[in-house]
Design a protein around this motif. Structure first.
Motif, mmCIF file in Angstrom:
data_model
loop_
_atom_site.group_PDB
_atom_site.id
_atom_site.type_symbol
_atom_site.label_atom_id
_atom_site.label_comp_id
_atom_site.label_asym_id
_atom_site.label_seq_id
_atom_site.Cartn_x
_atom_site.Cartn_y
_atom_site.Cartn_z
ATOM 1 N N MET A 106 43.129 33.309 41.834
ATOM 2 C CA MET A 106 44.252 33.921 41.137
ATOM 3 C C MET A 106 45.266 32.897 40.635
ATOM 4 O O MET A 106 46.096 33.209 39.789
ATOM 5 C CB MET A 106 44.938 34.943 42.047
ATOM 6 N N LYS A 111 42.785 32.324 35.134
ATOM 7 C CA LYS A 111 42.996 33.191 36.288
ATOM 8 C C LYS A 111 41.917 34.266 36.388
ATOM 9 O O LYS A 111 41.396 34.736 35.385
ATOM 10 C CB LYS A 111 44.384 33.837 36.213
ATOM 11 N N CYS A 112 41.611 34.633 37.624
ATOM 12 C CA CYS A 112 40.622 35.667 37.919
ATOM 13 C C CYS A 112 41.310 36.698 38.805
ATOM 14 O O CYS A 112 41.717 36.380 39.924
ATOM 15 C CB CYS A 112 39.423 35.042 38.624
ATOM 16 N N ASN A 113 41.473 37.929 38.321
ATOM 17 C CA ASN A 113 42.184 38.920 39.119
ATOM 18 C C ASN A 113 41.250 39.598 40.113
ATOM 19 O O ASN A 113 40.046 39.331 40.143
ATOM 20 C CB ASN A 113 42.882 39.949 38.215
ATOM 21 N N SER A 236 50.460 33.989 46.431
ATOM 22 C CA SER A 236 50.633 34.344 45.032
ATOM 23 C C SER A 236 52.091 34.680 44.816
ATOM 24 O O SER A 236 52.726 35.288 45.675
ATOM 25 C CB SER A 236 49.759 35.547 44.664
#
Length: 297
Positions: A106, A111-113, A236
């Motif tokens: 993330m 970015k990778c959700n 995060s």
């Protein structure tokens, strides 16, 4: 019990599970998929599948499986024990995503959700296909249902795919998967093996959800001002860890843009053609030695 693997530390992202019953190798099976741990700030996210022959789906209903969110912790553990006891007709498998893997995905540049991470776990179904005759696949929806269903149909041709909201309360095989996922996540959180050299291990971190007062207090207590949080925390800026990190030491990165130059030149500008500067100047030695250009020999 295969879950004992979690008591020795996180199993990483490689799938593991119960032995495959012989009935599931020979007969068409339904596979349910669900997850636990999407919202917490602490601990892993766990994806689970449960499978059994289509003709034995009534067995799951008789075991009293239900959406894990509607059950107490004691009831989830009791019903998971019933699933284990029915190992002659059904099986399960897990994929554990460690918190540091979630954080890295993330926070990276591309970015990778969480939805994209969820879609990557269809390898769990492939893991089952190595020993299970998969005929039907039922998934609790993750993001928009139809695009994900289309992706799964392409990935598993010949398998009937259903992706819908609240599948964990509508399909017994998904309810069973939700119980497996939640019990596994709870165990991973309780038995977490801290890799950091901590003077005293404080396990009073509550449920791990950012709105839990015990979790908030634990985050404040566990923040090391320079090095941050233990690896148990998913870091995060959008979750509770980002707020708790405000008590850390400010860091100034050497490659940050100067305050007076907020918009540095583009990299391509260094390769742009320079504007003409008038006629080129001849070197002084050409005048001293009376040299001139040669037009012809």
């Amino acid at each position: 019990m295969a879950l004992a693997r979690l008591e020795r530390g996180l199993a990483g992202s490689a799938p593991f599970g119960s032995p495959v019953p012989p009935r599931c190798r020979d007969r068409p099976c339904a596979v349910g998929v669900d997850e636990a741990g999407r919202g917490p700030v602490l601990g892993p996210m766990v994806y689970a599948i449960c499978y059994c022959p289509l003709e034995d789906l009534e067995t799951l209903k008789e075991l009293g499986v239900a959406d894990s969110k509607t059950l107490s912790e004691a009831e989830r553990e009791r019903r998971f024990a019933l699933l284990e006891g029915a190992g002659a007709v059904l099986g399960w498998a897990l994929q554990v995503l460690p918190p540091q893997h979630i954080s890295a995905s993330m926070q990276r540049r591309a970015k990778c959700n969480l939805n994209e991470l969820s879609h990557d776990t269809d390898g769990l179904v492939q893991f089952a296909q190595s020993g299970v005759r998969v005929a039907e696949l039922v998934v609790d929806t993750v993001g928009p249902a139809e695009p994900y269903a289309a992706k799964l149909r392409r990935r598993f041709p010949g398998v009937a795919v259903t992706v819908c909201p609240r599948a964990d309360s509508s399909f017994a095989v998904v309810s069973a998967a939700s119980i497996c996922a939640k019990v596994a996540r709870d165990l991973a959180l309780k038995q977490w093996v801290f890799e950091e050299d901590l003077e005293s291990i404080d396990r009073d971190y509550g449920s791990g959800y950012p709105n839990d007062p015990r979790t908030k207090q634990w985050l404040r207590r566990s923040l090391e001002p320079v090095f941050g949080f233990p690896r148990l925390v998913r870091f995060s800026l959008g979750n509770g860890a980002g707020a708790a990190a405000g008590g850390g030491v400010p860091v100034t990165w050497a490659d940050e843009d100067p305050e007076g130059d907020p918009t540095p030149p583009s990299l391509l500008s260094y390769f742009a053609r320079s504007p003409p500067q008038g006629p080129p100047q001849r070197p002084p030695h050409r005048f001293e030695r009376r040299l001139r250009p040669l037009d012809e020999l």
